[in-house]
Design a protein around this motif. Structure first.
Motif, PDB file in Angstrom:
ATOM      1  N   LEU A 191       0.030  10.910 -10.400  1.00  0.00           N
ATOM      2  CA  LEU A 191      -1.192  10.375 -10.974  1.00  0.00           C
ATOM      3  C   LEU A 191      -1.779   9.289 -10.087  1.00  0.00           C
ATOM      4  O   LEU A 191      -3.004   9.191  -9.922  1.00  0.00           O
ATOM      5  CB  LEU A 191      -0.911   9.841 -12.372  1.00  0.00           C
ATOM      6  CG  LEU A 191      -2.114   9.382 -13.197  1.00  0.00           C
ATOM      7  CD1 LEU A 191      -3.195  10.447 -13.246  1.00  0.00           C
ATOM      8  CD2 LEU A 191      -1.665   8.994 -14.602  1.00  0.00           C
ATOM      9  N   CYS A 192      -0.934   8.485  -9.479  1.00  0.00           N
ATOM     10  CA  CYS A 192      -1.387   7.448  -8.553  1.00  0.00           C
ATOM     11  C   CYS A 192      -2.106   8.062  -7.349  1.00  0.00           C
ATOM     12  O   CYS A 192      -3.108   7.531  -6.872  1.00  0.00           O
ATOM     13  CB  CYS A 192      -0.191   6.605  -8.099  1.00  0.00           C
ATOM     14  SG  CYS A 192      -0.598   5.228  -7.000  1.00  0.00           S
ATOM     15  N   LEU A 193      -1.604   9.203  -6.882  1.00  0.00           N
ATOM     16  CA  LEU A 193      -2.248   9.901  -5.770  1.00  0.00           C
ATOM     17  C   LEU A 193      -3.679  10.283  -6.110  1.00  0.00           C
ATOM     18  O   LEU A 193      -4.577  10.237  -5.256  1.00  0.00           O
ATOM     19  CB  LEU A 193      -1.443  11.147  -5.407  1.00  0.00           C
ATOM     20  CG  LEU A 193      -0.238  10.939  -4.491  1.00  0.00           C
ATOM     21  CD1 LEU A 193       0.729  12.118  -4.598  1.00  0.00           C
ATOM     22  CD2 LEU A 193      -0.693  10.750  -3.046  1.00  0.00           C
ATOM     23  N   LYS A 194      -3.921  10.669  -7.348  1.00  0.00           N
ATOM     24  CA  LYS A 194      -5.267  11.042  -7.770  1.00  0.00           C
ATOM     25  C   LYS A 194      -6.164   9.816  -7.911  1.00  0.00           C
ATOM     26  O   LYS A 194      -7.358   9.853  -7.600  1.00  0.00           O
ATOM     27  CB  LYS A 194      -5.212  11.777  -9.113  1.00  0.00           C
ATOM     28  CG  LYS A 194      -4.463  13.093  -9.100  1.00  0.00           C
ATOM     29  CD  LYS A 194      -4.423  13.684 -10.502  1.00  0.00           C
ATOM     30  CE  LYS A 194      -3.605  14.956 -10.569  1.00  0.00           C
ATOM     31  NZ  LYS A 194      -3.551  15.502 -11.960  1.00  0.00           N
ATOM     32  N   MET A 195      -5.591   8.732  -8.375  1.00  0.00           N
ATOM     33  CA  MET A 195      -6.373   7.533  -8.663  1.00  0.00           C
ATOM     34  C   MET A 195      -6.636   6.660  -7.440  1.00  0.00           C
ATOM     35  O   MET A 195      -7.674   5.995  -7.356  1.00  0.00           O
ATOM     36  CB  MET A 195      -5.639   6.690  -9.716  1.00  0.00           C
ATOM     37  CG  MET A 195      -5.552   7.306 -11.092  1.00  0.00           C
ATOM     38  SD  MET A 195      -4.603   6.210 -12.203  1.00  0.00           S
ATOM     39  CE  MET A 195      -5.020   6.899 -13.805  1.00  0.00           C
ATOM     40  N   TYR A 196      -5.697   6.647  -6.499  1.00  0.00           N
ATOM     41  CA  TYR A 196      -5.739   5.691  -5.403  1.00  0.00           C
ATOM     42  C   TYR A 196      -7.069   5.666  -4.644  1.00  0.00           C
ATOM     43  O   TYR A 196      -7.582   4.576  -4.347  1.00  0.00           O
ATOM     44  CB  TYR A 196      -4.587   5.945  -4.420  1.00  0.00           C
ATOM     45  CG  TYR A 196      -4.660   5.036  -3.221  1.00  0.00           C
ATOM     46  CD1 TYR A 196      -4.199   3.726  -3.302  1.00  0.00           C
ATOM     47  CD2 TYR A 196      -5.241   5.461  -2.026  1.00  0.00           C
ATOM     48  CE1 TYR A 196      -4.313   2.865  -2.227  1.00  0.00           C
ATOM     49  CE2 TYR A 196      -5.359   4.613  -0.948  1.00  0.00           C
ATOM     50  CZ  TYR A 196      -4.896   3.313  -1.051  1.00  0.00           C
ATOM     51  OH  TYR A 196      -5.016   2.465   0.003  1.00  0.00           O
ATOM     52  N   PRO A 197      -7.667   6.811  -4.288  1.00  0.00           N
ATOM     53  CA  PRO A 197      -8.925   6.760  -3.531  1.00  0.00           C
ATOM     54  C   PRO A 197     -10.044   6.013  -4.252  1.00  0.00           C
ATOM     55  O   PRO A 197     -10.989   5.542  -3.621  1.00  0.00           O
ATOM     56  CB  PRO A 197      -9.288   8.248  -3.351  1.00  0.00           C
ATOM     57  CG  PRO A 197      -7.992   8.962  -3.460  1.00  0.00           C
ATOM     58  CD  PRO A 197      -7.201   8.192  -4.485  1.00  0.00           C
TER      59      PRO A 197
ATOM     60  N   ILE B 102       3.731   1.758  -6.401  1.00  0.00           N
ATOM     61  CA  ILE B 102       3.498   3.016  -7.074  1.00  0.00           C
ATOM     62  C   ILE B 102       4.138   2.909  -8.461  1.00  0.00           C
ATOM     63  O   ILE B 102       5.229   2.366  -8.595  1.00  0.00           O
ATOM     64  CB  ILE B 102       4.136   4.171  -6.268  1.00  0.00           C
ATOM     65  CG1 ILE B 102       3.365   4.393  -4.964  1.00  0.00           C
ATOM     66  CG2 ILE B 102       4.193   5.453  -7.077  1.00  0.00           C
ATOM     67  CD1 ILE B 102       4.031   5.359  -4.015  1.00  0.00           C
ATOM     68  N   PRO B 103       3.507   3.407  -9.505  1.00  0.00           N
ATOM     69  CA  PRO B 103       4.102   3.328 -10.852  1.00  0.00           C
ATOM     70  C   PRO B 103       5.240   4.332 -11.016  1.00  0.00           C
ATOM     71  O   PRO B 103       5.116   5.343 -11.696  1.00  0.00           O
ATOM     72  CB  PRO B 103       2.916   3.650 -11.772  1.00  0.00           C
ATOM     73  CG  PRO B 103       1.965   4.416 -10.928  1.00  0.00           C
ATOM     74  CD  PRO B 103       2.128   3.918  -9.534  1.00  0.00           C
ATOM     75  N   ASP B 104       6.363   4.026 -10.370  1.00  0.00           N
ATOM     76  CA  ASP B 104       7.496   4.955 -10.297  1.00  0.00           C
ATOM     77  C   ASP B 104       8.615   4.609 -11.269  1.00  0.00           C
ATOM     78  O   ASP B 104       9.748   5.049 -11.103  1.00  0.00           O
ATOM     79  CB  ASP B 104       8.036   5.028  -8.868  1.00  0.00           C
ATOM     80  CG  ASP B 104       8.252   3.668  -8.232  1.00  0.00           C
ATOM     81  OD1 ASP B 104       8.031   2.649  -8.922  1.00  0.00           O
ATOM     82  OD2 ASP B 104       8.626   3.612  -7.058  1.00  0.00           O
TER      83      ASP B 104
ATOM     84  N   PHE C  37      -0.316  12.690 -16.878  1.00  0.00           N
ATOM     85  CA  PHE C  37       0.860  13.082 -16.108  1.00  0.00           C
ATOM     86  C   PHE C  37       0.893  14.596 -15.913  1.00  0.00           C
ATOM     87  O   PHE C  37       0.471  15.358 -16.786  1.00  0.00           O
ATOM     88  CB  PHE C  37       2.145  12.644 -16.821  1.00  0.00           C
ATOM     89  CG  PHE C  37       2.361  11.156 -16.848  1.00  0.00           C
ATOM     90  CD1 PHE C  37       2.128  10.381 -15.725  1.00  0.00           C
ATOM     91  CD2 PHE C  37       2.815  10.523 -18.001  1.00  0.00           C
ATOM     92  CE1 PHE C  37       2.337   9.006 -15.745  1.00  0.00           C
ATOM     93  CE2 PHE C  37       3.033   9.155 -18.033  1.00  0.00           C
ATOM     94  CZ  PHE C  37       2.786   8.395 -16.901  1.00  0.00           C
ATOM     95  N   GLN C  38       1.411  15.016 -14.755  1.00  0.00           N
ATOM     96  CA  GLN C  38       1.608  16.431 -14.483  1.00  0.00           C
ATOM     97  C   GLN C  38       2.772  16.923 -15.353  1.00  0.00           C
ATOM     98  O   GLN C  38       3.913  16.500 -15.176  1.00  0.00           O
ATOM     99  CB  GLN C  38       1.909  16.624 -12.999  1.00  0.00           C
ATOM    100  CG  GLN C  38       2.500  17.957 -12.598  1.00  0.00           C
ATOM    101  CD  GLN C  38       1.678  19.159 -13.024  1.00  0.00           C
ATOM    102  OE1 GLN C  38       2.082  19.891 -13.906  1.00  0.00           O
ATOM    103  NE2 GLN C  38       0.545  19.330 -12.390  1.00  0.00           N
TER     104      GLN C  38
END
Length: 271
Positions: free
Chosen positions: A188-194, A156-158, A176-177
């Protein structure tokens, strides 16, 4: 965000018209370390592949520091502190490169760090890649998610303050939020991952950035509490960060310390 853009003052002193990589720094408080960071970026001013964008997040001393240390840059002046995530989004909106590289203003990158990020994201067709973070000062405290080992890994880009992103994808998924100070990379990774899968998000240990997680144990405890607030906010948004943590096989989502690393990142998996 449109209102913030409308009120911002843009000072573009760029000599190259078609950069590939946009280096974006948001400045709010840091003075000495920010100056040292800009000095480290001076060689990139003469490389036509790069542009340097500084977002002044309402620091009265920022402009003087930028003009004293850079000659080829874009300076975006905000009229108030929009937060780090929001200000980075503003920087992206004024960038022209194919990739955006974010650097924290209170740290320093080691030689080859920027090149390592670029090489990794391009060779692996990744959407994002983060680097390895080690303490800046002798008394500086680190965090388990700062240093994920010495091998290339899925991640994850953390560590947003030493990361590179595909610009079009970053914008397409909303950036970014702005309300998050920490975990905006996960959001942002959560949105992109699927759409991209785990292979698109990497950790490159050769991209070393010196930065203190905190300067005291009390401050560390405050950050941990803020992490819990961030996760509650992600829950409020209906984002399943727990599943993402399992996918990336994280031991402790609050620390983001992995027990998995990809010995051979070229072995693609299907998700």
């Amino acid at each position: 965000e449109e209102k913030v853009l409308d009120s911002a003052a843009i000072n573009r002193n760029q000599i190259f018209e078609k950069p590939i990589y946009s280096i974006i720094i948001v400045n709010y408080k840091s003075i000495n370390r920010f100056t040292r960071l800009l000095i480290g970026l001076q060689p990139y001013q003469s490389d036509c592949r790069f542009e340097i964008i500084v977002v002044n997040n309402n620091n009265l001393k920022c402009n003087d520091i930028v003009y004293s240390n850079l000659t080829n840059f874009t300076l975006i002046e905000l009229t108030f502190n929009y937060g780090c995530s929001g200000a980075r989004n503003i920087g992206v909106s004024h960038s022209r490169g194919q990739f955006c590289i974010f650097l924290d203003d209170d740290g320093i990158f080691e030689d080859g760090a920027i090149e390592a990020l670029i090489d990794t994201v391009e060779k692996n067709s990744a959407v994002a890649c983060r680097g390895k973070v080690i303490p800046y000062s002798k008394k500086g405290l680190s965090s388990p998610h700062y240093d994920k080992g010495d091998r290339l890994a899925y991640s994850i880009p953390d560590a947003e303050g030493i990361s590179i992103w595909d610009r079009k994808s970053f914008i397409k998924f909303g950036g970014f939020q702005p309300l998050l100070a920490g975990h905006e990379g996960m959001c942002l990774c959560l949105k992109m991952y699927p759409f991209f899968g785990r292979n698109a998000f990497l950790y490159q240990p050769k991209a070393i950035f010196r930065h203190d997680f905190s300067d005291s144990h009390d401050a560390v405890e405050k950050k941990k509490k803020s992490y819990e607030i961030n996760f509650n906010f992600l829950d409020h948004l209906g984002m399943d960060w727990r599943s993402l943590a399992r996918i990336f096989k994280l031991q402790d989502p609050l620390c983001f310390q992995p027990f998995f690393d990809a010995a051979d990142i070229s072995k693609k998996e299907n998700f």
